[in-house]
Design an enzyme around this catalytic site. Structure first.
Site, PDB file in Angstrom:
ATOM      1  CE  LYS A 142      -3.632   2.443   2.651  1.00 30.96           C
ATOM      2  NZ  LYS A 142      -4.626   2.218   3.925  1.00 30.96           N
ATOM      3  CG  HIS A 273      -4.487 -31.433 -34.841  1.00 27.69           C
ATOM      4  ND1 HIS A 273      -3.693 -30.492 -34.463  1.00 27.69           N
ATOM      5  CD2 HIS A 273      -4.153 -31.884 -35.908  1.00 27.69           C
ATOM      6  CE1 HIS A 273      -2.890 -30.287 -35.809  1.00 27.69           C
ATOM      7  NE2 HIS A 273      -3.028 -31.010 -36.538  1.00 27.69           N
TER       8      HIS A 273
END
Length: 509
Positions: A142, A273
């Site tokens: 932060k 494939h």
């Protein structure tokens, strides 16, 4: 700076890590540059043992570690030092409370994922949930404009530079938040009720494990991620020989291995494939490979092959003359590996990694995901019903089960023809079932006579039955459930075929 403010004499770095790679050298270099090092627990011990000056956090807070170390850094003197904005009146507040700014936070968290993966019980896993570490990281991230935050040893050299740009500081902050969010996601997944299959919110913790040259095509950048602590046969395979794995290699290898693992007897699965093009059962790995290769010698070229038995020299040599992309097995003999490295230097030879199959699988959509439970229904869970006058023979039953298993792993629409424990024709990924059947029949040629047929989904018409019956197919297995089932069954009876309904389909998109 006001009269009440005290200028910090030295920059402070807080270092507390579970992953101690490089941390001693890093801390030593910081110390040599004039930094004051704060530390805790095992990290402090490691630094002190190496002669690196380091101050115990408890000496700063004035409060000892308590609750068996559960509370160490949760204190204003730590979080105030991290969160103070340097350009505001915060420094005056720090001085008022005798708090020194902390300029660098180097933290990585308790090994929760590794603890869970080791099979630890709930109590042990809970003790490895870090509390103070994430709090410090979030605080430092932060306040990244003033505080360097480090979670990765690869970033240590950056922190040793004289100046670190705001862009780099922001990048490190984002990395810290990613670190804590992924950590929280792993904890959430572990603690969630197993019955809560599809919770309202899901975080998918993805960790990059490999960079790829490109994706399905050269113009597509690509990489590989691990989902949480899950493992996979291709993801965790040991590449024993050949080139690095490509995007398509990973996809096809996963598909081939998934089908190979369906069988207890020796099997060879050839995939092209993502679709099986040759699958064969046999008594030995070599015989299985040769039968799978001969099932479709055209399609196997450039394919991926999986065997569920170790590869011996005889099997390796029998691949001579066939170009393959990947060969994966549970193991490979040393002499077989030597031969493959010499004769097929580009062939990727893989020892399959351990598989921890997820209960839920995700499919990407633009802007979201589909989620479903895996299709893991086995043959033993089915209640196959013969709906024709002709009953399958014992041999046909074996082939029907074999063909049905292959169909489960082929893309829809698909039709699989098999005989004697080997596929003789596969039509997969078709947009109509009749086209899938026509492709399978064309692929099989004369081998179709005496074969059986499997379809992963029902027949909307009797055209497929009449087609395969005309070329000598003798038995069919399919889910059933279509409006025209009576017509389909009648066609099978007319042609003298056996037909088995499973009541369960296996769509695969």
């Amino acid at each position: 700076m006001t009269q009440n403010q005290k200028a910090p004499t030295r920059k402070q770095a807080l270092i507390s890590v579970s992953d101690k790679r490089g941390v001693v050298d890093f801390a030593r270099q910081l110390s040599d540059q004039g930094w004051q090092i704060l530390s805790t627990g095992g990290t402090l011990s490691a630094l002190q043992a190496a002669g690196v000056p380091a101050t115990k956090v408890a000496d700063v807070t004035g409060f000892p570690e308590i609750l068996d170390g559960r509370v160490k850094t949760l204190h204003p003197k730590i979080h105030g030092g991290i969160l103070a904005r340097r350009e505001s009146g915060h420094l005056a507040e720090l001085a008022e409370h005798d708090i020194q700014p902390i300029d660098l936070v180097c933290v990585n968290l308790y090994p929760f994922r590794e603890t869970v993966a080791s099979g630890a019980d709930l109590a042990t896993a809970v003790e490895n949930i870090d509390i103070g570490g994430p709090a410090m990281l979030r605080a430092a991230a932060k306040n990244f404009a003033a505080v360097l935050v480090l979670v990765d040893p690869a970033d240590y050299p950056l922190a040793l530079q004289a100046e670190v740009s705001q862009a780099e500081r922001q990048r490190l902050a984002a990395k810290a938040y990613l670190h804590t969010s992924s950590y929280d996601a792993a904890i959430t997944a572990y603690l969630s009720e197993p019955s809560d299959t599809f919770p309202a919110e899901v975080t998918l913790p993805l960790t990059q494990i490999a960079s790829l040259r490109y994706g399905e095509n050269p113009h597509q950048p690509a990489t590989v991620y691990r989902l949480g602590t899950q493992t996979g046969p291709a993801l965790d395979a040991e590449v024993l020989a050949g080139k690095a794995m490509s995007f398509n290699n990973y996809a096809d290898t996963d598909a081939a291995w998934a089908l190979a693992c369906e069988f207890e007897t020796p099997v060879c699965v050839a995939v092209k494939h993502a679709n099986p093009c040759g699958v064969a059962l046999a008594g030995t790995p070599r015989e299985a490979w040769e039968r799978a290769r001969d099932a479709d010698t055209l399609s196997v070229f450039g394919g991926v092959v999986a065997l569920n038995r170790p590869i011996d020299l005889e099997t390796a040599k029998s691949t001579r003359g066939t170009f393959l992309e990947v060969l994966i097995a549970p193991d490979i003999d040393a002499d077989a590996l030597t031969w493959l490295r010499e004769k097929k230097p580009d062939l990727r030879v893989l020892r399959a990694g351990k598989t921890l199959a997820p209960r839920v699988e995700y499919r990407p959509l633009v802007g979201g995901f589909l989620a479903q439970l895996r299709d893991d229904r086995t043959w033993d869970e089915l209640c196959p019903e013969v709906v024709t006058s002709r009953q399958p023979s014992e041999t046909e039953w074996q082939d029907l089960q074999f063909a049905w298993t292959v169909a489960k792993h082929a893309r829809s629409n698909n039709v699989v023809l098999a005989r004697g424990g080997v596929t003789v024709g596969v039509g997969a990924g078709a947009v109509s079932r009749i086209w899938a059947a026509e492709r399978a029949v064309q692929n099989a040629g004369d081998k179709a006579r005496g074969s059986v047929m499997a379809s992963e989904a029902f027949f909307p018409f009797d055209d497929v039955v009449r087609l395969v019956g005309s070329v000598g197919v003798c038995a069919i297995i399919q889910p059933g459930g279509a409006k025209r089932d009576p017509e389909v069954i009648a066609a099978a009876n007319e042609l003298g075929l056996s037909m088995v309904l499973t009541g369960s389909r296996h769509f695969k998109h």
